[in-house]
Scaffold this motif. Sequence first.
Motif, mmCIF file in Angstrom:
data_model
loop_
_atom_site.group_PDB
_atom_site.id
_atom_site.type_symbol
_atom_site.label_atom_id
_atom_site.label_comp_id
_atom_site.label_asym_id
_atom_site.label_seq_id
_atom_site.Cartn_x
_atom_site.Cartn_y
_atom_site.Cartn_z
ATOM 1 N N GLY A 40 -0.857 12.696 13.384
ATOM 2 C CA GLY A 40 -2.189 12.310 12.624
ATOM 3 C C GLY A 40 -2.952 13.058 11.943
ATOM 4 O O GLY A 40 -3.963 12.906 11.414
ATOM 5 N N CYS A 41 -2.469 14.567 12.139
ATOM 6 C CA CYS A 41 -3.322 15.584 11.195
ATOM 7 C C CYS A 41 -3.034 15.433 9.752
ATOM 8 O O CYS A 41 -1.844 14.720 9.437
ATOM 9 C CB CYS A 41 -2.550 16.912 12.003
ATOM 10 N N ARG A 42 -3.897 15.804 8.967
ATOM 11 C CA ARG A 42 -3.815 15.477 7.529
ATOM 12 C C ARG A 42 -2.487 16.171 6.906
ATOM 13 O O ARG A 42 -1.879 15.386 6.095
ATOM 14 C CB ARG A 42 -5.129 16.144 6.673
ATOM 15 N N GLY B 165 3.200 19.168 9.752
ATOM 16 C CA GLY B 165 3.582 20.651 10.112
ATOM 17 C C GLY B 165 1.910 21.424 10.483
ATOM 18 O O GLY B 165 2.426 22.521 10.448
ATOM 19 N N CYS B 166 1.281 20.520 10.365
ATOM 20 C CA CYS B 166 -0.198 21.563 10.907
ATOM 21 C C CYS B 166 0.081 22.139 11.949
ATOM 22 O O CYS B 166 0.598 21.712 13.378
ATOM 23 C CB CYS B 166 -1.195 20.302 11.202
ATOM 24 N N ALA B 167 -0.373 23.441 12.019
ATOM 25 C CA ALA B 167 -0.277 24.323 13.102
ATOM 26 C C ALA B 167 -1.632 24.269 14.203
ATOM 27 O O ALA B 167 -1.598 24.884 15.109
ATOM 28 C CB ALA B 167 -0.243 25.826 12.582
ATOM 29 N N HIS B 168 -2.547 23.145 13.732
ATOM 30 C CA HIS B 168 -3.864 23.175 14.304
ATOM 31 C C HIS B 168 -4.588 24.394 14.699
ATOM 32 O O HIS B 168 -5.314 24.570 15.765
ATOM 33 C CB HIS B 168 -3.527 22.815 15.962
ATOM 34 N N VAL B 169 -4.513 25.291 13.790
ATOM 35 C CA VAL B 169 -5.393 26.568 13.883
ATOM 36 C C VAL B 169 -6.520 26.529 12.906
ATOM 37 O O VAL B 169 -7.731 26.672 13.243
ATOM 38 C CB VAL B 169 -4.352 27.836 13.545
ATOM 39 N N GLY C 42 -8.698 18.618 8.743
ATOM 40 C CA GLY C 42 -8.253 17.103 9.041
ATOM 41 C C GLY C 42 -7.294 17.093 10.198
ATOM 42 O O GLY C 42 -6.379 16.807 10.254
ATOM 43 N N CYS C 43 -7.585 18.049 11.180
ATOM 44 C CA CYS C 43 -6.847 18.342 12.234
ATOM 45 C C CYS C 43 -7.236 17.380 13.471
ATOM 46 O O CYS C 43 -8.275 17.768 14.229
ATOM 47 C CB CYS C 43 -6.651 19.775 12.603
ATOM 48 N N VAL C 44 -6.205 16.725 14.255
ATOM 49 C CA VAL C 44 -6.689 15.982 15.355
ATOM 50 C C VAL C 44 -6.839 16.710 16.456
ATOM 51 O O VAL C 44 -7.462 16.287 17.426
ATOM 52 C CB VAL C 44 -5.545 14.748 15.534
ATOM 53 N N VAL C 45 -6.100 17.645 16.555
ATOM 54 C CA VAL C 45 -6.121 18.662 17.741
ATOM 55 C C VAL C 45 -7.618 19.198 17.881
ATOM 56 O O VAL C 45 -8.212 19.206 18.990
ATOM 57 C CB VAL C 45 -5.115 19.776 17.769
ATOM 58 N N LYS C 46 -8.019 19.655 16.615
ATOM 59 C CA LYS C 46 -9.359 20.126 16.589
ATOM 60 C C LYS C 46 -10.424 19.202 16.997
ATOM 61 O O LYS C 46 -11.374 19.321 17.459
ATOM 62 C CB LYS C 46 -9.578 20.771 15.144
HETATM 63 ZN ZN LIG Z 1 -3.588 19.842 13.502
#
Ligand SMILES: [Zn+2]
Length: 291
Positions: free
Chosen positions: A245-247, A250-254, A258-262
């Motif tokens: 669900g990140c925007r 291939g979001c690295a979450h760094v 729009g990062c769901v991990v953040k």
């Molecule tokens: Zn992310």
Amino acid sequence: MLTGTIIKGIGGFYYVQTTEGLIECRARGRFRKDGAKPMIGDMVQILQTAEDVTKGSVEEILPRKNSFIRPPVANIDQMIITMATSNPEPNLLLVDRLTVEAEAAGVKPIICVNKLDLDANKAEQIKAIYEKAGYPVLLVSAREETGIAELEAVLKDKITAFAGNSGVGKSSLLNRLSEAFGLETGDVSEKTQRGRHTTRHTELFELPFGGYVFDTPGFSSYETEGLMPEELAGLFPEIRQAEGGCRFAGCAHVAEPGCVVKDALQAGKIAPERYENYCILYAEAKNNKMW
Ligand SMILES: [Zn+2]
Ligand SMILES: Nc1nc2c(ncn2[C@@H]2O[C@H](COP(=O)(O)OP(=O)(O)OP(=O)(O)O)[C@@H](O)[C@H]2O)c(=O)[nH]1
Ligand SMILES: [Mg+2]
């Protein structure tokens, strides 16, 4: 044919624990040719010699669940990643390298905080960090013999590797599990002076209540050197769980918006210490890939 577990290797001999006792075996020449050398922890089939049943030869290596290169061991069920509350200070980056390494090999990480006697508050803080990752956390003191029953329950009938920095008390803990081990332990200040671990070889020790343990100076980063940066999130259970669900695909979450991990980090579902180490290890993996 008899089946057993290789518990140590010395001078070209493999010592195989079987229902008929410990048998000293040579490996058949073909293993060398196949490049499939027996490893400690291997389940093997052996043939005893006719003249002396305490001697034999390794005929067959049974399929491995997993294997490591340094140390060369196979079929590990779980890794007890050990740190001390202090003396030496906990190094959570090293701990997280080990959890990643265990996860990558399909080995279950268990966190063990020793020297509870020195700083109980620190122990609780570390526990909170790793419980958010979903890992079991044991708080123990080899010195005061606290938490040893809980440790034994975790070890029973499993093959367990004790990993962690020099001086955290791995050998001291093992000595609490059986009078018979009598492993050498060393003063932390002497260790730093010599710059090396007191424990330097690999051997599986049979637990009196079932199972095997071994002490290791720690798994080398060798195993994770080839890690792709995009694999890393999957090796942090709490990040893996938050993913989806990140925007950006291939979001690295760094650093992406729009990062769901953040979001999970903000919501307190991921410990900041773990997230920070994820970012460090991600940058490292990315760097390795470029080279
Ligand atoms: Zn992310
Ligand atoms: N205060 C305290 N000291 C401990 C405890 N457990 C171990 N120690 C001490 O910590 C020092 C290091 O212990 P070792 O068991 O040799 O540590 P190790 O992890 O096996 O170290 P390496 O073999 O060098 O990797 C020794 O002086 C131990 O007596 C504990 O629970 N509390
Ligand atoms: Mg040791």
